[in-house]
Design a protein around this motif. Structure first.
Motif, short mmCIF file in Angstrom:
data_model
loop_
_atom_site.label_atom_id
_atom_site.label_comp_id
_atom_site.label_asym_id
_atom_site.label_seq_id
_atom_site.Cartn_x
_atom_site.Cartn_y
_atom_site.Cartn_z
N PRO A 6 10.44 4.50 15.28
CA PRO A 6 9.76 5.31 14.26
C PRO A 6 10.31 5.09 12.86
CG PRO A 6 10.38 6.65 16.13
CD PRO A 6 11.00 5.30 16.34
N LYS A 7 11.61 4.94 12.76
CA LYS A 7 12.21 4.73 11.43
C LYS A 7 11.74 3.41 10.82
CE LYS A 7 16.29 6.42 13.25
NZ LYS A 7 17.67 6.19 13.51
N LEU A 8 11.53 2.42 11.66
CA LEU A 8 11.15 1.11 11.16
C LEU A 8 9.72 1.07 10.65
CD1 LEU A 8 12.86 -1.08 13.90
CD2 LEU A 8 13.73 -0.49 11.65
N PHE A 9 8.88 1.97 11.13
CA PHE A 9 7.48 2.01 10.68
C PHE A 9 7.23 3.11 9.65
CE2 PHE A 9 7.01 -0.38 14.61
CZ PHE A 9 6.08 -1.34 14.24
N ALA A 10 8.27 3.82 9.25
CA ALA A 10 8.11 4.92 8.29
C ALA A 10 7.53 4.41 6.97
CB ALA A 10 9.45 5.60 8.05
N TYR A 11 6.68 5.22 6.38
CA TYR A 11 6.06 4.82 5.11
C TYR A 11 6.03 5.95 4.09
CZ TYR A 11 2.05 7.20 7.11
OH TYR A 11 1.22 8.14 7.67
N GLU A 17 0.91 2.71 -4.04
CA GLU A 17 -0.30 2.87 -3.23
C GLU A 17 -0.62 1.61 -2.43
OE1 GLU A 17 -2.25 5.56 -2.64
OE2 GLU A 17 -0.74 6.71 -3.73
N ASP A 18 -0.36 0.44 -3.01
CA ASP A 18 -0.68 -0.79 -2.30
C ASP A 18 0.21 -0.96 -1.06
OD1 ASP A 18 1.55 -1.24 -3.90
OD2 ASP A 18 0.85 -3.13 -4.73
N LEU A 19 1.48 -0.57 -1.17
CA LEU A 19 2.37 -0.65 -0.01
C LEU A 19 2.02 0.40 1.04
CD1 LEU A 19 5.81 -1.38 -1.68
CD2 LEU A 19 4.38 -2.96 -0.38
N LEU A 20 1.63 1.57 0.57
CA LEU A 20 1.18 2.61 1.51
C LEU A 20 -0.05 2.14 2.28
CD1 LEU A 20 1.57 5.86 -0.61
CD2 LEU A 20 2.62 5.41 1.60
N ALA A 21 -0.96 1.50 1.58
CA ALA A 21 -2.20 1.03 2.22
C ALA A 21 -1.91 -0.01 3.30
CB ALA A 21 -3.14 0.45 1.16
N VAL A 22 -0.87 -0.80 3.11
CA VAL A 22 -0.48 -1.79 4.11
C VAL A 22 0.29 -1.13 5.25
CG1 VAL A 22 1.05 -3.76 4.52
CG2 VAL A 22 -0.47 -3.78 2.56
N SER A 23 1.22 -0.27 4.94
CA SER A 23 2.15 0.26 5.93
C SER A 23 1.57 1.33 6.84
CB SER A 23 3.38 0.83 5.22
OG SER A 23 4.07 -0.20 4.56
N LYS A 24 0.76 2.20 6.32
CA LYS A 24 0.26 3.32 7.11
C LYS A 24 -0.50 2.89 8.37
CE LYS A 24 -2.33 7.61 6.86
NZ LYS A 24 -3.13 8.50 6.03
N PRO A 25 -1.43 1.95 8.28
CA PRO A 25 -2.14 1.55 9.51
C PRO A 25 -1.22 0.96 10.58
CG PRO A 25 -3.30 0.74 7.57
CD PRO A 25 -1.98 1.29 7.10
N ILE A 59 5.52 -8.08 1.99
CA ILE A 59 6.08 -9.11 1.10
C ILE A 59 4.97 -9.74 0.27
CG2 ILE A 59 7.14 -11.42 1.07
CD1 ILE A 59 8.86 -10.38 3.48
N MET A 60 3.83 -10.00 0.88
CA MET A 60 2.70 -10.58 0.14
C MET A 60 2.26 -9.66 -0.99
SD MET A 60 0.36 -12.39 3.05
CE MET A 60 -0.88 -12.84 1.84
N VAL A 61 2.26 -8.37 -0.74
CA VAL A 61 1.86 -7.40 -1.77
C VAL A 61 2.88 -7.39 -2.91
CG1 VAL A 61 1.63 -4.91 -2.21
CG2 VAL A 61 0.53 -5.93 -0.22
N LEU A 62 4.15 -7.55 -2.58
CA LEU A 62 5.20 -7.50 -3.59
C LEU A 62 5.33 -8.77 -4.42
CD1 LEU A 62 7.94 -5.68 -1.49
CD2 LEU A 62 6.65 -4.74 -3.42
N GLN A 63 4.94 -9.90 -3.85
CA GLN A 63 5.09 -11.17 -4.56
C GLN A 63 3.79 -11.57 -5.25
OE1 GLN A 63 6.29 -13.95 -1.50
NE2 GLN A 63 8.44 -13.63 -1.94
N PRO A 64 3.88 -11.99 -6.47
CA PRO A 64 2.70 -12.53 -7.13
C PRO A 64 2.17 -13.73 -6.35
CG PRO A 64 4.46 -12.15 -8.71
CD PRO A 64 5.04 -11.96 -7.35
N ALA A 65 0.87 -13.95 -6.41
CA ALA A 65 0.23 -15.01 -5.63
C ALA A 65 0.85 -16.38 -5.85
CB ALA A 65 -1.27 -15.05 -5.93
N GLY A 66 1.26 -16.69 -7.05
CA GLY A 66 1.83 -18.00 -7.36
C GLY A 66 3.23 -18.22 -6.79
N GLU A 67 3.89 -17.16 -6.39
CA GLU A 67 5.27 -17.27 -5.89
C GLU A 67 5.37 -17.21 -4.37
OE1 GLU A 67 7.81 -14.39 -7.73
OE2 GLU A 67 7.02 -14.82 -9.72
N ARG A 68 4.25 -17.09 -3.68
CA ARG A 68 4.28 -16.98 -2.22
C ARG A 68 4.57 -18.31 -1.57
NH1 ARG A 68 -1.14 -13.43 -1.94
NH2 ARG A 68 -0.29 -11.63 -2.99
#
Length: 69
Positions: A6-11, A17-25, A59-68
């Motif tokens: 549970p701790k590992l999936f906590a959000y 908001e973008d990280l919440l949108a990824v993590s919650k589901p 990680i994809m949400v946190l990194q700009p597209a050019g740095e992935r």
């Protein structure tokens, strides 16, 4: 949920908001897996893989597209 998973999936601590949108589901799906699948090694493996997928998308949400990678 089981053990430390549970701790590992906590959000709730996330402010973006973008990280919440990824993590919650992922957290919701992990809760369903734990509720429906017996506690066996394969469930643990499944939850780990689900966590890996969540981490990669975060990680994809946190990194700009050019740095992935």
């Amino acid at each position: 949920m089981e053990e430390r998973m549970p701790k590992l999936f906590a959000y709730g601590h996330l402010e973006r908001e973008d990280l919440l949108a990824v993590s919650k589901p992922f957290a919701e799906l992990a809760e369903r897996v734990v509720a429906l699948v017996p506690a066996e090694p394969e469930r643990t493996v499944s939850l780990r893989k689900l966590l890996e997928a969540k981490e990669r998308l975060s990680i994809m949400v946190l990194q700009p597209a050019g740095e992935r990678c």
